[in-house]
Design a protein around this motif. Structure first.
Motif, PDB file in Angstrom:
ATOM      1  N   SER A  12      12.891 -23.463 -10.994  1.00  0.00           N
ATOM      2  CA  SER A  12      12.458 -24.723 -11.591  1.00  0.00           C
ATOM      3  C   SER A  12      13.640 -25.406 -12.271  1.00  0.00           C
ATOM      4  O   SER A  12      14.650 -24.760 -12.578  1.00  0.00           O
ATOM      5  N   GLN A  13      13.504 -26.700 -12.520  1.00  0.00           N
ATOM      6  CA  GLN A  13      14.589 -27.469 -13.123  1.00  0.00           C
ATOM      7  C   GLN A  13      15.003 -26.913 -14.480  1.00  0.00           C
ATOM      8  O   GLN A  13      16.125 -27.110 -14.918  1.00  0.00           O
ATOM      9  N   ASP A  15      15.410 -23.811 -15.253  1.00  0.00           N
ATOM     10  CA  ASP A  15      16.125 -22.540 -15.152  1.00  0.00           C
ATOM     11  C   ASP A  15      17.515 -22.662 -15.773  1.00  0.00           C
ATOM     12  O   ASP A  15      18.257 -23.610 -15.489  1.00  0.00           O
ATOM     13  N   SER A  21      18.432 -18.568  -9.168  1.00  0.00           N
ATOM     14  CA  SER A  21      17.598 -19.482  -8.393  1.00  0.00           C
ATOM     15  C   SER A  21      18.475 -20.658  -7.981  1.00  0.00           C
ATOM     16  O   SER A  21      19.595 -20.815  -8.480  1.00  0.00           O
ATOM     17  N   GLN A  22      17.941 -21.491  -7.086  1.00  0.00           N
ATOM     18  CA  GLN A  22      18.707 -22.664  -6.664  1.00  0.00           C
ATOM     19  C   GLN A  22      18.942 -23.595  -7.854  1.00  0.00           C
ATOM     20  O   GLN A  22      20.037 -24.133  -8.025  1.00  0.00           O
ATOM     21  N   TYR A  23      17.915 -23.791  -8.676  1.00  0.00           N
ATOM     22  CA  TYR A  23      18.093 -24.627  -9.858  1.00  0.00           C
ATOM     23  C   TYR A  23      19.039 -23.978 -10.855  1.00  0.00           C
ATOM     24  O   TYR A  23      19.859 -24.667 -11.488  1.00  0.00           O
ATOM     25  N   ALA A  26      22.469 -24.628  -9.598  1.00  0.00           N
ATOM     26  CA  ALA A  26      22.820 -26.044  -9.802  1.00  0.00           C
ATOM     27  C   ALA A  26      23.128 -26.310 -11.273  1.00  0.00           C
ATOM     28  O   ALA A  26      24.095 -27.025 -11.594  1.00  0.00           O
ATOM     29  N   ASN A  27      22.335 -25.750 -12.166  1.00  0.00           N
ATOM     30  CA  ASN A  27      22.574 -25.945 -13.597  1.00  0.00           C
ATOM     31  C   ASN A  27      23.873 -25.278 -14.040  1.00  0.00           C
ATOM     32  O   ASN A  27      24.582 -25.808 -14.901  1.00  0.00           O
ATOM     33  N   THR A  69      24.206 -34.707  -9.270  1.00  0.00           N
ATOM     34  CA  THR A  69      23.438 -34.901 -10.497  1.00  0.00           C
ATOM     35  C   THR A  69      24.362 -35.088 -11.694  1.00  0.00           C
ATOM     36  O   THR A  69      23.890 -35.335 -12.799  1.00  0.00           O
ATOM     37  N   GLU A  93      19.307 -36.814  -9.166  1.00  0.00           N
ATOM     38  CA  GLU A  93      17.962 -36.697  -9.732  1.00  0.00           C
ATOM     39  C   GLU A  93      16.997 -37.651  -9.047  1.00  0.00           C
ATOM     40  O   GLU A  93      15.886 -37.271  -8.679  1.00  0.00           O
ATOM     41  N   SER A  96      16.331 -36.566  -5.496  1.00  0.00           N
ATOM     42  CA  SER A  96      15.388 -35.445  -5.475  1.00  0.00           C
ATOM     43  C   SER A  96      13.960 -35.924  -5.718  1.00  0.00           C
ATOM     44  O   SER A  96      13.033 -35.518  -5.018  1.00  0.00           O
TER      45      SER A  96
END
Length: 143
Positions: A12-13, A15, A21-23, A26-27, A69, A93, A96
């Motif tokens: 989830s965003q 995370d 995770s993918q999020y 990315a974070n 992002t 963002e 997405s």
């Protein structure tokens, strides 16, 4: 990621960068970019700034469209920001949220044209890496 043989859950965003995770990935990337750019001022290429200024004074609309992002953060690091010349900004963002697909489609650029109330055939796309994964027949919509 799947094209690189990396199979991790979406997550989830929210995370954190430590969550696998993918999020989370990315974070973590976002945090690394911000850390690297702290204290730096980015100077855009002068000829690019000249081009954008000429387009702007001629009344030609300019969009900045990217799946990044971190683009707003990066643009804020420029003394005279590229965003000053843009009538439209689409970042990762928004892409997405709108579920815009990336390469080989040109959905991001079509969305930018639509936001400027223009047909893609009335637009010129300037970018990098067009030879890496874009369907040429998709790009011809913009000439």
């Amino acid at each position: 990621l799947s094209t690189r043989g990396i199979d991790i859950p979406v997550g989830s965003q929210q995370d954190s960068e430590t969550v696998e995770s993918q999020y989370g990935l990315a974070n973590a990337k976002m945090e690394e970019v911000r850390s690297m750019l702290k204290g730096f001022t980015l100077d855009p290429i002068p000829s690019m700034m000249d081009l954008l200024e000429d387009l702007s004074t001629s009344g030609i609309r300019v969009a900045i469209a990217t799946f990044s992002t971190s683009i707003k953060f990066i643009l804020a690091k420029c003394p005279k920001t590229l965003a000053d010349f843009a009538t439209t900004l689409i970042d990762g963002e928004e892409a997405s949220e709108k579920r815009l697909r990336g390469r080989p489609t040109t959905e991001l650029f079509v969305h930018a044209a639509n936001k400027m109330h223009l047909e893609p055939s009335r637009c010129v796309v300037v970018g990098t890496r067009f030879g890496h994964g874009y369907d040429i027949s998709e790009l011809t919509r913009f000439f």
